[in-house]
Design an enzyme around this catalytic site. Structure first.
Site, PDB file in Angstrom:
ATOM      1  N   ASP A 173      69.809  57.687  69.131  1.00 50.78           N
ATOM      2  CA  ASP A 173      69.178  58.562  68.631  1.00 50.78           C
ATOM      3  C   ASP A 173      68.752  57.999  67.190  1.00 50.78           C
ATOM      4  O   ASP A 173      67.214  58.622  66.142  1.00 50.78           O
ATOM      5  CB  ASP A 173      69.154  59.969  68.093  1.00 50.78           C
ATOM      6  N   ASN A 174      69.533  57.760  66.066  1.00 49.94           N
ATOM      7  CA  ASN A 174      69.562  56.535  64.715  1.00 49.94           C
ATOM      8  C   ASN A 174      69.721  55.885  64.773  1.00 49.94           C
ATOM      9  O   ASN A 174      71.554  55.673  65.614  1.00 49.94           O
ATOM     10  CB  ASN A 174      68.886  58.075  64.098  1.00 49.94           C
ATOM     11  N   CYS A 208      67.958  62.501  63.413  1.00 46.40           N
ATOM     12  CA  CYS A 208      68.468  62.965  64.445  1.00 46.40           C
ATOM     13  C   CYS A 208      67.566  64.174  65.409  1.00 46.40           C
ATOM     14  O   CYS A 208      66.601  63.630  66.607  1.00 46.40           O
ATOM     15  CB  CYS A 208      69.458  63.884  64.697  1.00 46.40           C
ATOM     16  N   HIS A 232      69.342  70.212  70.052  1.00 48.03           N
ATOM     17  CA  HIS A 232      68.458  69.770  68.671  1.00 48.03           C
ATOM     18  C   HIS A 232      66.659  70.369  68.012  1.00 48.03           C
ATOM     19  O   HIS A 232      66.208  69.268  67.481  1.00 48.03           O
ATOM     20  CB  HIS A 232      69.205  68.300  67.977  1.00 48.03           C
TER      21      HIS A 232
END
EC number: 3.1.6.4
Length: 483
Positions: free
Chosen positions: A249-250, A39, A102
């Site tokens: 994001d992943n 992330c 994040h």
């Protein structure tokens, strides 16, 4: 969220009608990648247009380790990095982030210090609940100050999965769009919600509505929210002036599937790995009146391209004083052109693999360690491929493992080393890798040092709420990243 989580990408329950409609009205990207299988680094790459190894979102504590920003991390996004919202300000844009930031939670890393004008969300994942003694609960911010904490003021029921956060994030988005339309102000909205991240949550009206369990409930709520955002743009009459891009994001976290994780379709493994399931993402571009409806692109794309493409849409050039890895996707989106470019798969400080055309070469392979695997941590459940999904970090730099992703998207059949096909493909790939490594200047690693004293004990605004907590004595240490 994984490549296989949407109906438009083949998910059999067909529970994402709004995203599927977005795809039918816009363009589907089948070969779109994140910049990292985790992330924080992928979000840093999106907002800087640069690989995490360049922008500092990696660790050198151990070789090829995934690292992110838990609340004891000392580092964050460096002041030397130029983020997309900082640059968009030059064109008069108002910028808002909704959801998970994040990129560091200490004051110097605050998103409003890096180009955003507004923020509603949290600096970290919604892990918890914590006891506020050993660990503090994660704060939720409005702009500069916290307005509460997860599990205390923003409830998440760990037993049922009920939480109203996605509905709150949706309303924040609708209100922001209305406000900017009313003032005729160009805007950038980064809607970074996290309901599909374990612990997965959904609001009451979506709980129990999916064939896929709680994870499916969360996906359905996200889908419904995106449908409402797109309809809101149409209702306000600004859909033809607004470029919208959906991605993740992943890859889906198979380690927590099926109850707390999704699907990566036919691809190998999931989040935390540099196999296709860890880094190939669902992606949809939508811009009525500009993007031909029903388009399907095989352009190799990356989240870093959203940086450069967004600047192009705003009439801006990317910074010329640094290496930018993202490309402008507008020729692919608007004219159907295919731009020749490679995709690099990094894990921490190591280039694990590279894709050129339909060929992918693995220079290193690793799923996770035998020690972690023996604890039940499995990034590739039911997908063991001998010699490929290795539980030790295996080097293949002399003879990379080569796959043809058109014929073998699941990375199960490496090409024979002596074959003419292998030799021809590796001749081309080797040149690309040499050029890449010759220009690689790693940034200062931000994810090396952890210290419990820097956790979210007393965020700005805590004194107004009576929620300031006493931090422990500072004791900085090397962060431990097991995989």
């Amino acid at each position: 969220m994984g490549w296989g989580d949407l109906g438009a990408f083949g998910e059999p329950s067909k529970e994402t009608p709004n995203l599927d409609q977005m795809a039918s009205e816009g363009m589907l990207f089948l070969d779109f990648y994140t910049a990292n299988p985790l992330c924080s680094p992928s979000r840093a790459a999106l907002l800087t247009g640069r690989l995490p190894v360049r922008n500092g979102f990696y660790t050198t504590n151990a070789h090829a380790r995934n690292a992110y920003t838990p609340q004891d991390i000392v580092g964050g996004i460096a002041d030397s990095e130029l983020l997309l919202p900082e640059l968009l300000k030059k064109a008069g844009y108002i910028n808002k982030i909704i959801g998970k930031w994040h990129l560091g939670h200490r004051p110097q890393f605050h998103p409003l210090k890096h180009g955003f004008d507004e923020w509603f969300g949290s600096p970290n994942c919604h892990f918890g609940p914590f006891d506020n003694r050993a660990l503090p609960n994660i704060p939720v911010y409005r702009d500069w100050e916290m307005i509460g904490r997860y599990y205390e003021d923003f409830k998440i029921d760990r037993k049922t999965g009920e939480a109203n956060l996605t509905q709150i994030y949706l309303q924040e988005a609708l209100d922001f769009i209305s406000k900017q339309q009313g003032s005729q102000q160009p805007f950038f909205l980064y809607w970074a919600i996290d309901a599909t991240h374990a612990p997965v949550y959904a609001s009451k009206q979506f709980l129990g509505t999916s064939q896929r369990g709680l994870y499916g409930d969360a996906v359905r709520e996200i889908d419904d929210s995106i449908g409402k955002i797109l309809k809101h743009l149409q209702k306000l009459g600004i859909s033809e002036k607004t470029f919208v891009f959906f991605t993740s994001d992943n890859g889906a976290a198979l380690v927590s599937a099926p109850k707390q994780g999704g699907s990566n379709g036919r691809f190998l493994c999931g989040k935390q790995t540099t196999f296709e399931g860890g880094m190939r993402e669902p992606a949809i571009a939508w811009w009525p009146g500009h993007i031909p409806a029903g388009g399907v692109s095989h352009q190799l794309g990356s989240v870093m391209d959203l940086f450069t493409t967004s600047l192009s849409l705003a009439g801006l050039q990317p910074p010329s004083d640094r290496q930018i890895d993202g490309i402008d996707l507008l020729p692919a989106i608007l004219q159907g052109k295919l731009i020749d470019r490679p995709i690099f798969y990094y894990r921490g400080n190591e280039m694990m693999a590279v894709r050129v055309g339909l060929y992918k070469a693995h220079y290193w392979t690793w799923s996770n360690s035998w020690e972690e695997y023996s604890k039940g941590i499995d990034f590739c459940p039911g997908q063991n491929v001998s010699g490929v999904t290795t539980h030790t970090l295996e080097e293949h730099t002399t003879l990379p493992l080569l796959f043809h992703l058109g014929m073998d998207p699941g990375e199960k059949y490496p090409l024979s080393f002596p074959s003419d096909e292998y030799q021809r493909a590796m001749e081309r790939i080797s040149v690309v890798v040499q050029q890449h490594k010759a220009t690689m200047v790693p940034g200062e690693p931000q994810l090396n040092v952890c210290d419990k004293a820097v956790m979210n004990w007393s965020p700005p605004g805590c004194e107004k709420l009576g929620k300031c907590l006493k931090p422990p004595k500072s004791d900085p240490k090397k962060c431990f990243w097991p995989h």
